[in-house]
Design an enzyme around this catalytic site. Sequence first.
Site, short mmCIF file in Angstrom:
data_model
loop_
_atom_site.label_atom_id
_atom_site.label_comp_id
_atom_site.label_asym_id
_atom_site.label_seq_id
_atom_site.Cartn_x
_atom_site.Cartn_y
_atom_site.Cartn_z
N LYS A 117 -17.93 15.94 9.38
CA LYS A 117 -18.88 15.96 10.13
C LYS A 117 -19.50 17.51 10.82
CE LYS A 117 -21.59 13.09 13.59
NZ LYS A 117 -21.46 11.95 14.17
N THR A 160 0.98 -1.13 0.00
CA THR A 160 -0.05 0.06 -0.14
C THR A 160 1.08 1.23 -0.06
OG1 THR A 160 0.02 0.04 2.56
CG2 THR A 160 -1.89 -1.25 1.31
N TRP A 170 -23.28 14.68 8.14
CA TRP A 170 -22.06 14.20 7.18
C TRP A 170 -22.01 15.00 5.76
CZ3 TRP A 170 -18.24 12.04 9.65
CH2 TRP A 170 -18.45 11.20 10.56
N GLU A 175 -5.71 -4.09 -1.92
CA GLU A 175 -6.19 -5.35 -1.29
C GLU A 175 -7.09 -6.15 -2.27
OE1 GLU A 175 -5.00 -2.44 2.05
OE2 GLU A 175 -5.70 -2.29 -0.17
#
Length: 541
Positions: A440, A185, A445, A330
């Site tokens: 937030k 990654t 959100w 992944e």
Amino acid sequence: MLGNMMFKPLLISSLIEHAAHYHGDTKIFSKEVDGHIVETTWLEISKNAKRYANALKSLNLQPNDRVATIAWNNHRHLESWYAISGSGMICHTINPRLFPEQLTYIINDANDKVLMFDKTFVALIASIQEEIPNVQHFVCMSEADPEITKVLPGVKFYDELVAAQKASFEWPEFDENTASSLCYTSGTTGNPKGILYSHRSTVLHSFVTCFPDTISLSSREIVLPVVPMFHVNAWGIPYASAMVGCSLVLPGPDLDGKSLVELIDRYDITMALGVPTIWQGLLTYARTSATKLKSLTRTVVGGSSCPPSIISEFKDRYACDTIHAWGMTETSPLGTINQLKAKHGELSEDEQLKIRLSQGRPPFGVSIRITDEENGTNRLAEDGRQTGHLQIKGHWIIEHYYNKDMALLTEDGWFDTGDIASIDSDGYLSLSDRAKDLIKSGGEWISSAELENIALEHPGVAMAAVIAAVHPKWDERPVLIVKKHSENQATEECVLQVYQGKIAKWQIPDKVIFVDEIPISGTGKMVKKDLREKYSRILFE
């Protein structure tokens, strides 16, 4: 009772054998680091892969030894992939854009025995050589060069190693679950983590990549993989291309808009694959050139959410479809891909575009779901409205990280991606944001990705990043960071005007900050962590 069919393990070597035998004269064009083009074929790629496999054997390497590559998309890199994995070793592709400390960590964590590199990276390799003591052989992917030997005494040269060997090599047969390649990654949150793919997962991923409902890859295509081979194995395209025997154009280090347009027009490229920042650069150049991109039928975009303006411009100006895809290191990376269903043919172009803006639906081999908690198991409704934590499972999805004992999957066997998303009744995925990038504000959100895509509709905005800034009343408020197109006089007022009528007023960013550059990771994604560190308290200034 078992079936009465032959069993052949799914091995990467079978891909290059097929390409060489049935598509041996199909052309591969490779742009080298000095800018010149090498023309080769699948047959020659296969022969050199076998020569290099013999060379690796002469270095006394053993099955499962890791052989690292730090290289661009070019013919030597392609040959080495098949040589390494085909002979039972593990091909470890490394992103050269990482910090030197991350590079040394990755090489040492993988315990690489060989480090291969393009000429471009000689100085980089010399700078970290003393920090990677387990590397036994350094191989420059070029012809012999005494100047490089001065910098790296004892270095070997790819062309000499290949020339010294015969083109006959019997690919070994082994368990299809054997490890084939290793990717890490990008390490934006802590040290990079390794994902170890298998021959089985890679070949299955290649099959599905070619499906009509994914990217419809066939032997008739001329494909430009702009996505680097060190980024999730170029999304598996070098493997899938061998499976169908299509022509490849490997762009080398020059990924600017001008270079890519010239390759597309010169070689009549039919499909190209890359991240949104690549296509923004290409379109910017194309607008000022005489190109019509007449051969290009489709682009595949992944890595981050695709701005609607890119999809519309490719379609309206160049009659080129944009296929939106989603995945991760992944997930090999194919998780979902956006192809319309038959019933969508009855919809208007605007209605179809709305569907195309989603990340698409899973192909056969993977399943997705959303849950109400991170790493939770309580599945939420797939109604296109509810949002939750995105999880995935399937034949080419990670089970655990390389060299890590940490529990990775949920108790019922799903991998939590770290994304917040919704899924509709047809299985189409719409990402709201990375969980860490959501804002937030006053208990509600706000999606940073949605705000970024709207900002890019302004003609003066070249790049846009939205972060959460601390606010004394609302806890967090969105702040828009903009890199302008050169010589454009965009102002804060005119950029914010783009949001009118598109989202609720309370979601509009509180402030616009104009910058010369927005930090980009080695995989072409914006590094919001750096932006948050710098601007998180900008509303108090």
